[in-house]
Design an enzyme around this catalytic site. Structure first.
Site, mmCIF file in Angstrom:
data_model
loop_
_atom_site.group_PDB
_atom_site.id
_atom_site.type_symbol
_atom_site.label_atom_id
_atom_site.label_comp_id
_atom_site.label_asym_id
_atom_site.label_seq_id
_atom_site.Cartn_x
_atom_site.Cartn_y
_atom_site.Cartn_z
ATOM 1 N N HIS A 1 -23.414 -25.591 56.653
ATOM 2 C CA HIS A 1 -24.419 -24.979 57.521
ATOM 3 C C HIS A 1 -23.979 -23.571 57.942
ATOM 4 C CE1 HIS A 1 -27.544 -25.173 60.775
ATOM 5 N NE2 HIS A 1 -26.699 -24.366 61.385
ATOM 6 N N GLU A 2 -22.770 -23.469 58.447
ATOM 7 C CA GLU A 2 -22.283 -22.158 58.900
ATOM 8 C C GLU A 2 -22.134 -21.196 57.717
ATOM 9 O OE1 GLU A 2 -22.439 -21.508 61.977
ATOM 10 O OE2 GLU A 2 -22.647 -23.591 62.620
ATOM 11 N N HIS B 1 -25.337 -19.370 57.359
ATOM 12 C CA HIS B 1 -25.480 -18.279 58.333
ATOM 13 C C HIS B 1 -24.653 -17.061 57.887
ATOM 14 C CE1 HIS B 1 -27.850 -20.128 61.473
ATOM 15 N NE2 HIS B 1 -27.011 -21.139 61.647
ATOM 16 N N GLU C 1 -31.722 -19.519 60.785
ATOM 17 C CA GLU C 1 -31.578 -20.971 60.658
ATOM 18 C C GLU C 1 -32.096 -21.451 59.301
ATOM 19 O OE1 GLU C 1 -29.859 -22.299 62.982
ATOM 20 O OE2 GLU C 1 -30.061 -24.452 62.632
#
Lengths: 510, 510
Positions: free
Chosen positions: A271-272, A275, A301
């Protein structure tokens, strides 16, 4: 359609060049604050807190003063109606928006919100620890009131909740957000109910046991390398809450390790990565200008969720990745890719906590917060009624009722910061991720095959070409339209979950 | 004589309070820059450089603008002759000094010095790598000229070298510095000559072999703990050049490890401990005011040299510390404290490089630089004559002649930054350390016995009471006078080295 995101200063009016130079200073002060915050969460010894608080509050005041400086206002006036190209117009639009938002709110109100938030944070921590909503109630009431006043200053004619929402997502209308969240509710409530009564057995415990944190960290590093993280412009550290911080030159990720649950840390790293990968994809030459800054929270997101959900939660990814996991954890030698895939996508029966939610129930957590905070800001709901409303909605949408407020309406930190309107961006991001991913598949063909081979180059290139390189050049709606050829809707997301979870749980509706 | 270093605002004029509030903002911007620099040297991925350069240059510009703001000037005018107590007067004196220095120099000149330094740094790196002084020569010439102009703006009537020196050491006169450096030369040149012809054998290789870097790091951590480092307000990391950075709330040290020479890293850690310990001893309540800031470079260096030389290079310290070394390095099991002490204090025969020098020859390296940079700034020496003058002086004072400029006048980075007048503060620090340490011994009795027992509490208390707690309250000369009862001279240092090295090398002169 590769355009260079440079603000070509040579042909721009002087006022534009001056505005850009002012903005660069403002952006660099903001980026300096970002480093200080990262340091505080990752490196700073505990005793450093009082000094760090002063440093951050000073930089925040400097940022404010530079932004609302009369010179900025005069330059914006001068540029009203000037002959600007598309990129220059975008720069002026973005600076104007920031300037107006900041200039319209009296400093005293900003300071009152800030000091109330500090107190509210302590009260919330205590309330959560003691399971005592009343401790937090007066602060929440005050924050709702202050944030209503804040919205009134920015735009007295608008729905105050929309004004607040647009602090986080300026270029999606509240109407569109609401339509999307409604569709999520309509799709997911019955789907989750059906899953709950499904008798199809799926693996839920592929990774039972204890998983050494140090080995998890090695695995996280290899995951980042596998996905194509640029280590020359990044780093991985541990913090109590995973986050990403930085710019196109230096985008750092953090993670944390739960020895009972290696999947959560791994997915959080993926997930990170999404980003950070967005930050790193912004054009170098746009650094410290709106053309080199990420388009707000929903798009951000969408990038993290795309990698987390569409890549990291796919069966293909586990076919690729499982051998690496087994290298580090011989205990996992019997796990199959299918079992890993099922475990990681299981829909939880009794999920009360948003941050522990699966890919489906997650959005109902968001819908509930959205409905409640909207009603709070409009005045349709009293703060004192939040706990009961919260519990009723959990029962209605998710079939579970919290037994305490600590695992009910006190679970999230956001409201103690006065952040009303933030939650929807999480779901909008997932929905946008699905729409983007569907488009990439339409254009490039089977992505699973590429994932299985560890070949993410085409996906990277598509995202960079169609999303990252533009920075804030397009408004969010237009960015989605340009990239996907369609309006921003929940259709792709609905198709995605219907197909995936229909197959996983053998649902009739699929 | 414990006074609280609070600037009692309640009884101060309004203008004083406003000045303090302005200064706090300025200091916090400076401290934020400090964090960014630390991060750059310790944590930042390499790719982050272009963005970090912009962030630091923005903060530096903001710092400048806040400092030379008309409001600061007006407040200082208003406070001229105001009824202030001693601490308040000190605050105003320090702010005025900074304001005047910064306001008097035109921005264009500051920018020219900054951009010339950048070019000079690259040229110096190349010149040093290629052993080609001529590559660096025109940049050095330009920097000397620009810095002369700089000094002229600050005080047209003063010796320009004194003006530059006082950028680093504002409250020691150049006369005093020169007297001290002269005395060092007179004492050390013959002493080193005598040592060179001494036939007393001393151990020089107690720690031959290879010493694992990871174990050296553990040892550095234990050293810091042993000396009393406050880990709640600090951390230890690795960087290419050891340094200390921070405030009383968060003072971090770095070190580096040479696997062929564990002593250098260890002494460097003890040295940085002294710097950090000074920062941490500054009063909390004076944070971001002159009363909570360190008194310039000589006093700072006195703290690092006191711990490095008077504690870390003492035989008593090695009696205490050697068992810990042996825990980590069983290969050292036969080394005695006396052998370690002798090795660490050996005076090198052919020492050309300042940063590798011993406690004695070090100061002749400084004297040579001092004499050369003074002559450069006054115009008595042409830049083109620097290499030969350098080599002649090395031969005369140290009995060695560099064969290349790379290990001669190109060895240090300082002049490429335009930092003329910085070097003397290193020696002044050692000299001040000796004077302070002598006073502590006079007042507390045998410190070696305490060191042998690992009991540093009294020394800590004395330093805090007599030096740290005052911040910038006293001018440097007065601080030394208050702490030691004597003017700042080289007497104590001369006594210290005469006794120590006289015994070590069995010198006639001792």
């Amino acid at each position: 359609m590769a355009t260079e995101a440079t603000a070509d200063e040579s042909e721009a009016p002087d006022a534009y060049q001056e505005l850009l130079s002012n903005y660069r200073r403002i952006a660099n002060v903001g980026n300096a604050s970002g480093i200080l915050s990262w340091d505080q969460q990752v490196m700073m010894p505990e005793g450093g807190t009082p000094a760090r608080a002063q440093q951050l509050s000073t930089l925040s005041a400097v940022h404010h003063d530079l932004l609302v400086d009369d010179e900025v206002g005069d330059l914006l006036d001068e540029l009203e109606g000037a002959d600007l190209d598309e990129e220059q117009s975008a720069v002026v639009r973005e600076v104007r928006r920031k300037y107006e938002r900041e200039a319209r709110v009296p400093t005293e109100l900003v300071e009152e919100i800030s000091s109330t938030s500090s107190e509210a944070l302590s009260a919330w921590e205590e309330a959560k620890a003691e399971d005592d909503f009343e401790t937090f109630e007066p602060y929440l009431e005050k924050l709702v009131d202050l944030k209503r006043q804040y919205a009134e200053h920015i735009d007295p004619d608008a729905d105050p909740y929309e004004v607040l929402f647009q602090d986080y997502e300026p270029y999606v209308s509240l109407d569109r957000a609401e339509t999307i969240l409604e569709e999520l509710k309509e799709t997911l409530v019955p789907m989750i109910e059906e899953i709950r009564s499904s008798e199809t057995p799926i693996t839920t415990d592929a990774f039972e046991g204890t998983w050494d944190a140090e080995k998890q960290e090695e695995l996280s590093r290899e995951t980042l390398t596998l996905l194509g993280y640029d280590w020359d412009r990044g780093r991985l550290d541990v913090s109590s809450h995973p986050f990403t911080s930085g710019t196109q030159f230096d985008a750092r990720v953090t993670t944390r390790f739960d020895e009972a649950d290696p999947l959560s840390s791994l997915l959080s790293t993926v997930h990170e990565f999404g980003h950070a990968n967005y930050q790193l994809g912004l054009p170098d030459e746009g650094y410290a200008t709106p053309l080199g800054e990420a388009r707000d929270l929903s798009v951000h997101e969408s990038q993290s969720r795309l990698w987390e959900n569409h890549v990291g939660r796919s069966e293909a990814f586990w076919e690729l990745f499982l051998p690496t996991v087994k290298d580090h954890f011989p205990d996992a030698s019997d796990v199959t890719a299918r079992e890993a895939f099922e475990s990681i996508n299981q829909v939880y029966e009794d999920n009360l906590i948003r941050v522990e939610a699966d890919e489906l129930t997650y959005h109902l957590h968001i819908v509930i917060r959205f409905e409640i905070e909207r009603a709070l800001v409009s005045g349709d709901l009293d703060v004192s009624d939040v706990p009961e409303t919260w519990n009723d909605k959990y029962e209605e949408y998710l079939g579970v009722r919290p037994e305490t407020d600590a695992e009910g309406c006190l679970q999230d930190i956001h409201w103690s910061h006065g952040n009303f309107g933030y939650f929807p961006t999480y779901s909008l991001g997932s929905v946008m991720a699905a729409q983007l991913y569907e488009t990439v598949e339409d254009e490039l063909g089977d992505l699973d095959e590429r994932t299985r081979n560890g070949d993410f180059a085409d996906l990277h290139e598509w995202l960079r070409e169609n999303v990252h390189q533009y920075g804030k050049r397009y408004e969010t709606d237009d960015l989605v339209l340009e990239a996907t050829g369609e309006e921003f809707t929940a259709d792709a997301f609905t198709d995605y979950v219907t197909e995936k979870y229909g197959a996983l749980y053998d649902l009739d509706s699929a």
